[in-house]
Design a protein around this motif. Structure first.
Motif, mmCIF file in Angstrom:
data_model
loop_
_atom_site.group_PDB
_atom_site.id
_atom_site.type_symbol
_atom_site.label_atom_id
_atom_site.label_comp_id
_atom_site.label_asym_id
_atom_site.label_seq_id
_atom_site.Cartn_x
_atom_site.Cartn_y
_atom_site.Cartn_z
ATOM 1 N N TYR A 26 54.278 5.028 -11.102
ATOM 2 C CA TYR A 26 54.575 3.675 -10.655
ATOM 3 C C TYR A 26 56.096 3.527 -10.622
ATOM 4 O O TYR A 26 56.753 3.469 -11.677
ATOM 5 C CB TYR A 26 53.931 2.646 -11.587
ATOM 6 C CG TYR A 26 52.430 2.567 -11.424
ATOM 7 C CD1 TYR A 26 51.852 1.564 -10.648
ATOM 8 C CD2 TYR A 26 51.595 3.510 -12.011
ATOM 9 C CE1 TYR A 26 50.473 1.497 -10.478
ATOM 10 C CE2 TYR A 26 50.217 3.451 -11.840
ATOM 11 C CZ TYR A 26 49.665 2.442 -11.079
ATOM 12 O OH TYR A 26 48.289 2.391 -10.901
ATOM 13 N N ASP A 28 59.769 1.931 -8.630
ATOM 14 C CA ASP A 28 60.409 0.893 -7.827
ATOM 15 C C ASP A 28 61.685 1.481 -7.238
ATOM 16 O O ASP A 28 62.512 2.047 -7.954
ATOM 17 C CB ASP A 28 60.733 -0.319 -8.701
ATOM 18 C CG ASP A 28 61.532 -1.386 -7.966
ATOM 19 O OD1 ASP A 28 61.440 -1.451 -6.731
ATOM 20 O OD2 ASP A 28 62.249 -2.148 -8.642
ATOM 21 N N GLN A 64 55.717 0.111 -6.809
ATOM 22 C CA GLN A 64 55.671 -0.997 -7.761
ATOM 23 C C GLN A 64 56.830 -1.955 -7.492
ATOM 24 O O GLN A 64 57.969 -1.686 -7.859
ATOM 25 C CB GLN A 64 55.746 -0.455 -9.198
ATOM 26 C CG GLN A 64 55.779 -1.521 -10.283
ATOM 27 C CD GLN A 64 54.437 -2.184 -10.491
ATOM 28 O OE1 GLN A 64 53.414 -1.732 -9.993
ATOM 29 N NE2 GLN A 64 54.431 -3.279 -11.239
ATOM 30 N N GLN A 66 59.234 -4.880 -8.117
ATOM 31 C CA GLN A 66 59.716 -5.650 -9.258
ATOM 32 C C GLN A 66 60.400 -6.909 -8.712
ATOM 33 O O GLN A 66 61.529 -6.871 -8.257
ATOM 34 C CB GLN A 66 60.704 -4.822 -10.100
ATOM 35 C CG GLN A 66 60.109 -3.520 -10.655
ATOM 36 C CD GLN A 66 59.057 -3.756 -11.737
ATOM 37 O OE1 GLN A 66 58.217 -4.651 -11.625
ATOM 38 N NE2 GLN A 66 59.073 -2.945 -12.775
ATOM 39 N N ASN A 168 48.011 -2.777 -7.744
ATOM 40 C CA ASN A 168 48.817 -2.611 -8.956
ATOM 41 C C ASN A 168 48.519 -3.701 -9.988
ATOM 42 O O ASN A 168 48.550 -3.449 -11.194
ATOM 43 C CB ASN A 168 50.299 -2.607 -8.598
ATOM 44 C CG ASN A 168 50.709 -1.351 -7.850
ATOM 45 O OD1 ASN A 168 49.854 -0.577 -7.433
ATOM 46 N ND2 ASN A 168 51.991 -1.149 -7.658
ATOM 47 N N ARG A 169 48.219 -4.909 -9.521
ATOM 48 C CA ARG A 169 47.894 -5.990 -10.454
ATOM 49 C C ARG A 169 46.605 -5.695 -11.215
ATOM 50 O O ARG A 169 46.433 -6.129 -12.355
ATOM 51 C CB ARG A 169 47.770 -7.311 -9.694
ATOM 52 C CG ARG A 169 49.120 -7.895 -9.278
ATOM 53 C CD ARG A 169 48.952 -9.152 -8.457
ATOM 54 N NE ARG A 169 50.236 -9.758 -8.122
ATOM 55 C CZ ARG A 169 50.384 -10.780 -7.293
ATOM 56 N NH1 ARG A 169 49.303 -11.318 -6.704
ATOM 57 N NH2 ARG A 169 51.586 -11.282 -7.041
ATOM 58 N N GLY A 172 47.656 -3.784 -14.195
ATOM 59 C CA GLY A 172 48.586 -4.490 -15.075
ATOM 60 C C GLY A 172 49.862 -3.740 -15.397
ATOM 61 O O GLY A 172 50.454 -3.971 -16.459
ATOM 62 N N VAL A 173 50.320 -2.874 -14.521
ATOM 63 C CA VAL A 173 51.571 -2.153 -14.780
ATOM 64 C C VAL A 173 52.742 -3.116 -14.682
ATOM 65 O O VAL A 173 52.830 -3.937 -13.765
ATOM 66 C CB VAL A 173 51.744 -0.985 -13.788
ATOM 67 C CG1 VAL A 173 53.159 -0.408 -13.873
ATOM 68 C CG2 VAL A 173 50.721 0.099 -14.082
ATOM 69 N N HIS A 174 53.652 -3.020 -15.628
ATOM 70 C CA HIS A 174 54.837 -3.875 -15.631
ATOM 71 C C HIS A 174 56.126 -3.064 -15.549
ATOM 72 O O HIS A 174 56.965 -3.292 -14.697
ATOM 73 C CB HIS A 174 54.855 -4.758 -16.883
ATOM 74 C CG HIS A 174 56.116 -5.539 -17.065
ATOM 75 N ND1 HIS A 174 56.489 -6.547 -16.204
ATOM 76 C CD2 HIS A 174 57.097 -5.441 -17.995
ATOM 77 C CE1 HIS A 174 57.655 -7.050 -16.600
ATOM 78 N NE2 HIS A 174 58.039 -6.394 -17.680
ATOM 79 N N VAL A 175 56.285 -2.124 -16.458
ATOM 80 C CA VAL A 175 57.528 -1.361 -16.568
ATOM 81 C C VAL A 175 57.590 -0.271 -15.501
ATOM 82 O O VAL A 175 56.582 0.361 -15.182
ATOM 83 C CB VAL A 175 57.639 -0.721 -17.967
ATOM 84 C CG1 VAL A 175 58.853 0.194 -18.073
ATOM 85 C CG2 VAL A 175 57.705 -1.805 -19.035
ATOM 86 N N THR A 176 58.784 -0.058 -14.945
ATOM 87 C CA THR A 176 59.011 1.105 -14.084
ATOM 88 C C THR A 176 60.096 1.976 -14.706
ATOM 89 O O THR A 176 61.079 1.456 -15.238
ATOM 90 C CB THR A 176 59.441 0.679 -12.666
ATOM 91 O OG1 THR A 176 60.580 -0.171 -12.736
ATOM 92 C CG2 THR A 176 58.318 -0.011 -11.934
ATOM 93 N N THR A 178 56.299 3.882 -14.778
ATOM 94 C CA THR A 178 55.130 4.072 -15.641
ATOM 95 C C THR A 178 54.358 5.262 -15.097
ATOM 96 O O THR A 178 54.159 5.382 -13.886
ATOM 97 C CB THR A 178 54.225 2.830 -15.652
ATOM 98 O OG1 THR A 178 54.893 1.755 -16.322
ATOM 99 C CG2 THR A 178 52.910 3.109 -16.367
#
Length: 207
Positions: A26, A28, A64, A66, A168-169, A172-176, A178
């Motif tokens: 994942y 950005d 991903q 951001q 992607n939601r 629940g991935v947040h950090v790049t 990942t």
């Protein structure tokens, strides 16, 4: 998670037959840590998979966005445009985009009109053989309302981008960056991993 056929260019596989393991990245385009990981993957890990693990490992590049970096949406739209025009060029386009990524960081785009940013992205696409005009036409946003009066007209990649965001939601991935290995987040992998560290990790985890 499955990869829809229209996003097949995001997959790297050294063989056309099914592989045993899947690494999902994942990333950005305007994240410096994603850039660091991608460069190592592109220059060291992909050749290693071709050489040692062609039947065992495939890699999925998960775009991903951001949203605290507004230009993140624009550069990932460019990635989607490449997938629509020449999916086989996606990884090469990602390489040149990551190399030029700083020119899309907040400070460098804050005063730039959106279609000018798209113009620059289409020129990047031309560097890897994408038709510049076709790519720009997919990205272009009109400054005129749609026939139904809508002011949120979107562009030629909006619907596909929505699908990527929805996918992607779901996880629940947040950090790049990942990294997900066979469906499970792999926190032991760092963006600073060298080619040698990747090689050690693959030797330990790929059977």
């Amino acid at each position: 998670m499955a990869l829809a056929p229209k996003f097949a260019g995001q997959k790297f596989a050294a063989t056309s037959t099914p592989t045993l393991h899947t690494l999902e990245l994942y990333l950005d385009y305007v994240c410096p840590y994603s850039a660091k990981m991608f460069n190592t993957i592109y220059t060291s890990v992909l050749p290693l998979i071709r050489q040692k693990y062609p039947q065992k490992v495939q890699i999925l590049f998960r775009q991903q966005i951001q949203p605290w970096h507004p230009s993140s949406t624009l550069v990932h739209e460019a990635g989607v445009a490449v997938l629509k025009l020449q999916p086989g060029k996606f990884w090469d386009f990602s390489k040149v985009l990551f190399e030029d990524a700083k020119s899309y960081y907040d400070v460098n785009v804050v005063n730039e009109p959106r279609n000018v940013t798209y113009t620059r992205l289409a020129k990047l696409g031309a560097k890897v053989g994408i038709n510049e005009k076709e790519m720009f036409d997919l990205l272009y946003i009109s400054d005129k309302p749609a026939e139904d009066g809508s002011l949120n007209t979107g562009n030629g990649v909006t619907n596909d981008l929505k699908v990527l965001v929805k996918m992607n939601r779901l996880v629940g991935v947040h950090v790049t960056p990942t990294v997900v290995f066979n469906g499970v987040v792999e926190n032991g992998i760092s963006s600073s991993f060298s080619g040698e560290q990747w090689e050690e990790w693959l030797e330990k985890n790929v059977v």
